[in-house]
Design a protein around this motif. Structure first.
Motif, PDB file in Angstrom:
ATOM      1  N   THR A 111     -26.122   0.995 -10.412  1.00  0.00           N
ATOM      2  CA  THR A 111     -26.715   2.058  -9.601  1.00  0.00           C
ATOM      3  C   THR A 111     -26.168   3.424 -10.010  1.00  0.00           C
ATOM      4  OG1 THR A 111     -26.786   0.482  -7.796  1.00  0.00           O
ATOM      5  CG2 THR A 111     -27.185   2.766  -7.231  1.00  0.00           C
ATOM      6  N   PHE A 114     -27.836   4.373 -13.069  1.00  0.00           N
ATOM      7  CA  PHE A 114     -29.207   4.746 -12.730  1.00  0.00           C
ATOM      8  C   PHE A 114     -29.255   6.177 -12.214  1.00  0.00           C
ATOM      9  CE2 PHE A 114     -32.555   5.029  -9.470  1.00  0.00           C
ATOM     10  CZ  PHE A 114     -33.658   4.696 -10.227  1.00  0.00           C
ATOM     11  N   MET A 127     -32.093   8.634  -3.316  1.00  0.00           N
ATOM     12  CA  MET A 127     -31.244   7.496  -3.673  1.00  0.00           C
ATOM     13  C   MET A 127     -29.782   7.775  -3.299  1.00  0.00           C
ATOM     14  SD  MET A 127     -31.825   4.593  -5.074  1.00  0.00           S
ATOM     15  CE  MET A 127     -30.692   3.282  -5.491  1.00  0.00           C
ATOM     16  N   VAL A 131     -27.371   5.635  -0.638  1.00  0.00           N
ATOM     17  CA  VAL A 131     -26.006   5.139  -0.863  1.00  0.00           C
ATOM     18  C   VAL A 131     -25.052   5.700   0.198  1.00  0.00           C
ATOM     19  CG1 VAL A 131     -24.078   5.131  -2.468  1.00  0.00           C
ATOM     20  CG2 VAL A 131     -26.389   4.814  -3.312  1.00  0.00           C
ATOM     21  N   THR A 194     -20.351  -1.699  -2.152  1.00  0.00           N
ATOM     22  CA  THR A 194     -21.191  -1.085  -3.181  1.00  0.00           C
ATOM     23  C   THR A 194     -21.232   0.446  -3.105  1.00  0.00           C
ATOM     24  OG1 THR A 194     -22.530  -3.071  -3.346  1.00  0.00           O
ATOM     25  CG2 THR A 194     -23.521  -1.048  -4.128  1.00  0.00           C
ATOM     26  N   THR A 198     -20.041   2.810  -6.133  1.00  0.00           N
ATOM     27  CA  THR A 198     -21.077   3.654  -6.734  1.00  0.00           C
ATOM     28  C   THR A 198     -20.640   5.111  -6.741  1.00  0.00           C
ATOM     29  OG1 THR A 198     -22.747   2.156  -5.861  1.00  0.00           O
ATOM     30  CG2 THR A 198     -23.500   4.289  -6.625  1.00  0.00           C
ATOM     31  N   ARG A 202     -20.045   7.207 -10.102  1.00  0.00           N
ATOM     32  CA  ARG A 202     -20.918   8.355 -10.374  1.00  0.00           C
ATOM     33  C   ARG A 202     -20.080   9.610 -10.643  1.00  0.00           C
ATOM     34  NH1 ARG A 202     -25.042  11.520  -8.073  1.00  0.00           N
ATOM     35  NH2 ARG A 202     -23.892  11.814  -6.149  1.00  0.00           N
TER      36      ARG A 202
ATOM     37  N   TYR B  85     -32.453  -0.575 -13.402  1.00  0.00           N
ATOM     38  CA  TYR B  85     -33.436  -0.379 -12.327  1.00  0.00           C
ATOM     39  C   TYR B  85     -33.309  -1.480 -11.285  1.00  0.00           C
ATOM     40  CZ  TYR B  85     -36.057   3.598 -14.065  1.00  0.00           C
ATOM     41  OH  TYR B  85     -36.415   4.864 -14.437  1.00  0.00           O
ATOM     42  N   ALA B  88     -30.417  -0.782  -8.993  1.00  0.00           N
ATOM     43  CA  ALA B  88     -30.748   0.234  -7.994  1.00  0.00           C
ATOM     44  C   ALA B  88     -31.617  -0.361  -6.892  1.00  0.00           C
ATOM     45  CB  ALA B  88     -31.459   1.404  -8.667  1.00  0.00           C
ATOM     46  N   VAL B  91     -29.684  -2.210  -4.328  1.00  0.00           N
ATOM     47  CA  VAL B  91     -28.977  -1.396  -3.346  1.00  0.00           C
ATOM     48  C   VAL B  91     -29.910  -1.029  -2.193  1.00  0.00           C
ATOM     49  CG1 VAL B  91     -27.929   0.858  -2.979  1.00  0.00           C
ATOM     50  CG2 VAL B  91     -27.252  -0.517  -4.922  1.00  0.00           C
TER      51      VAL B  91
END
Lengths: 326, 351
Positions: A111, A114, A127, A131, A194, A198, A202, B85, B88, B91
């Protein structure tokens, strides 16, 4: 009539130039410093009071407090002494934590990749909100959801895994009870960690030097070759640190694990079986009816949990800070 | 007056032409069609079978297409793109499910009399039209107020120590605050129980719950405030000092006003973090079914505690009450979350 005389004695003295802070500044510094120290003191006090209250239990049980399997209250009528050991719970905590990492970290890193390199502009912001909201959901909500919504599905998945991979010892099944297993607890914890992993990943990816990314593209790299050659080597430390931060969170999680995990004082490697352990959940579980002696043992268990999570967090933060500074 | 205007339409040479997009499109159609076909003829069935087949097929097809059209490197790139993808998507699924179920199970039974009644005269098994969670509303209000009043000054002072005073222990404090944010919430509860109940001999109360949440709220407030204060340009501080202000005046009159919205964000994020904490409250509140207006004495309830209690009771109506409580808790969390974003967006504060 008296007259005020201006004599040579009254000439103004030359101003003293000094770097000495003024009085208000001294007060300010003292106040702020003592405020800043409160967190340090608090952390020390947490450790101290848990040890202070749990010392008796730890001394009585000795090393077997960490390795022992059973949690038995004293029964004076049968002359049976109390015996408290958190070995099985500690093992169970590790198992669910590691399962959460195995399931959560790849998704989190994917993620993060992504969000950093793949997502179209319009999708990025929503997105990130997704999160962040996930991180803000209280654990009791995950507990309720995990028990009533996820578990029926997860039970079915566990049956499938057992059916096709049952020959692997981990997925073996001595008794066909698939609910409230370490697998399901790990799944819930994976969802809970998660967002943290993430966010850290990031942050680390965002610090990858742009020149190197551009250099990789200029040499004809595909997106994946670029990530493999530039982003991953650069951010590896940070991602490992983030994963450990997630692990720390998973080890200390109480309520969400309590609802989806059946606490059994035994060490088993079958992760699909409805038998697992968690120090934090055990504390809540036993707290209600605990007598003073058992309470001491719970305090000691809390201290062990405190030390373990603190150690994991220290290590994680050291790794992240080191990566961030480079 | 004929005036010709030439407007150059922006060129986007990197944009793929329909012709170049065709293979991808065909690949996608083929993937979906093949998935349906496989699910139809093979023993795989249901949503899970469909999802697994779709994932496998999309990886296989996109990899194969890239390999045929270009080379192994491109195939690798396609595989990882699909995987990223999928990650994602993974999630989004749980979050959607959590929010959907909360609304589905929590919202229908909401009513106004929930907020005017407590559970002292009502069994949990009673129909949802009876009883309510007034006691939990009051409890949460008390507890969160206590935690906010205590942790805001401590958190902001900690941030000021790290950023403004830069004392000898600044690095150490920063490191320990980071570590403190990882302290399990149950440990905070045990700590307050050990000190407040065992050592000082108090009994369960709202205040004890507030103290436990303070331990958890300090690191959030401190860390966010620290980030906010770091964003205040050094020019402002230097301007204040150059005008002859003391450090105290500079911080109070220049730095803090400049960082105001960010500091508010920090506090709100802290509230959002602790409002749903359950474990420490289980050890400190004692739980009550009746409204208790005295926060310093007597058992208290709170939303998380209310949810927990009803969840453990397990009967149908009790569980519905738990979902109700979770719905309201979630609305609270989201309100604080939105407020934090609003204040955070005001002056480019972090997040």
């Amino acid at each position: 009539m008296s007259q005020t005389l201006i004599g040579p004695k009254a000439t103004p003295r030359p101003r003293v130039i000094t770097t000495e802070p003024r009085f208000t500044d001294k007060v300010f510094r003292v106040v702020v410093t003592s405020g800043g120290m409160i967190s340090l003191v608090l952390l020390g006090l947490i450790g101290f009071f848990l040890v202070f209250n749990g010392f008796e239990a730890m001394r009585n049980a000795g090393l077997s407090f960490l390795t022992g399997f059973d949690w038995v209250d004293a029964i004076p009528e049968e002359n049976q002494p109390a015996s408290y050991g958190i070995g099985a719970m500690l093992y169970g905590t590790m198992v669910t934590g590691i399962l959460a990492m195995i399931m959560g970290v790849p998704v989190a890193v994917g993620t993060a990749l992504f969000l950093s390199y793949y997502a179209p502009e319009w999708l990025k912001k929503p997105m990130v909100v997704v999160v962040d909201v996930m991180a803000a959901i209280p654990s009791i909500v995950y507990g309720l959801w995990g028990y009533f919504v996820l578990m029926p599905h997860a039970e079915y998945w566990a049956k499938l895994i057992h059916k096709y991979f049952g020959f692997i010892p981990f997925f073996d099944m001595p008794a066909p009870v698939f609910t409230r297993s370490p697998f399901i607890a790990g799944l819930v914890l994976a969802i809970m960690i998660t967002p943290i992993v993430t966010a850290i990943a990031r942050e680390v990816f965002a610090q990858t030097p742009l020149e190197r990314i551009q250099a990789a593209y200029a040499l004809g790299a595909t997106k994946w070759s670029m990530i493999k050659a530039v982003v991953i080597p650069y951010g590896r430390g940070g991602v490992i640190g983030g994963a450990m931060l997630g692990l720390g969170r998973a080890l200390g999680e109480t309520v969400a694990v309590y609802t989806v995990l059946n606490l059994v004082y035994d060490i088993r490697i079958e992760i699909l079986l409805s038998a697992g352990g968690s120090v934090a959940s055990m504390i809540v579980n036993k707290f209600g009816e605990a007598d003073p002696v058992e309470l001491q043992a719970l305090m000691a268990a809390g201290f062990v949990l405190f030390l373990v999570t603190l150690a994991v967090n220290f290590l994680a933060n050291t790794i992240i800070n080191k990566t961030a500074r480079e | 007056m004929s005036q010709t205007m030439i407007i150059n339409t922006p060129q986007k040479p990197w944009k793929l032409t329909p012709k170049q997009l065709l293979p991808d499109l065909l690949g996608a159609i083929f993937t979906v069609a093949a998935t349906f076909a496989i699910v139809a003829i093979s023993p795989l069935k249901g949503k899970l079978g469909f999802a697994l087949t779709l994932i496998t097929m999309s990886i296989l097809v996109s990899t194969a297409v890239s390999w045929i059209r270009q080379d192994r490197k491109a195939a690798m790139n396609s595989t990882t793109t699909v995987l990223v993808y999928i990650a994602a998507a993974f999630v989004i699924i749980p979050l959607t499910s959590v929010l959907y179920e909360i609304v589905r199970l929590g919202a229908p039974s909401l009513s106004f009399n929930m907020f005017t009644n407590d559970m002292s005269q009502t069994a949990s098994e009673a129909p949802l039209t009876e009883g309510g969670l007034l006691h939990a509303v009051v409890g949460t209000a008390y507890i969160v107020t206590f935690a906010t009043l205590l942790s805001t000054p401590i958190g902001i002072l900690t941030a000021l120590y790290i950023v403004e005073v830069k004392g000898r222990f600044a690095g150490l404090v920063r490191f320990f605050v980071q570590a403190m944010s990882g302290v399990p919430s149950i440990v905070a509860g045990l700590f307050i129980f050990a000190v407040w109940m065992i050592q000082l001999g108090n009994s369960y109360s709202g205040l004890a719950g507030g103290l436990a949440l303070t331990v958890l709220m300090i690191p959030t407030v401190a860390r966010t405030s620290e980030e906010v204060l770091k964003l205040i340009p050094a020019d402002l501080r230097e301007a204040g000092l150059a005008l002859g202000a003391t450090q105290w005046r500079t911080v109070a009159m220049v730095v803090i006003p400049a960082a105001k919205s960010g500091l508010i964000t920090a506090v709100i994020l802290g509230i959002a973090r602790v409002v749903g904490e359950t474990a420490p409250l289980l050890l400190t509140l004692g739980g009550a079914d009746a409204l208790n207006l005295n926060p310093t004495q007597g058992n208290m309830s709170a939303f998380p505690y209310y949810v927990w209690k009803n969840l453990l009771l397990g009967s149908e109506n009790a569980v519905s009450r738990a979902w109700q409580g979770v719905f309201i808790l979630m609305v609270l969390v989201l309100i604080f979350f939105a407020l934090a974003r609003y204040f955070g967006a005001a002056k480019g504060a972090p997040k």
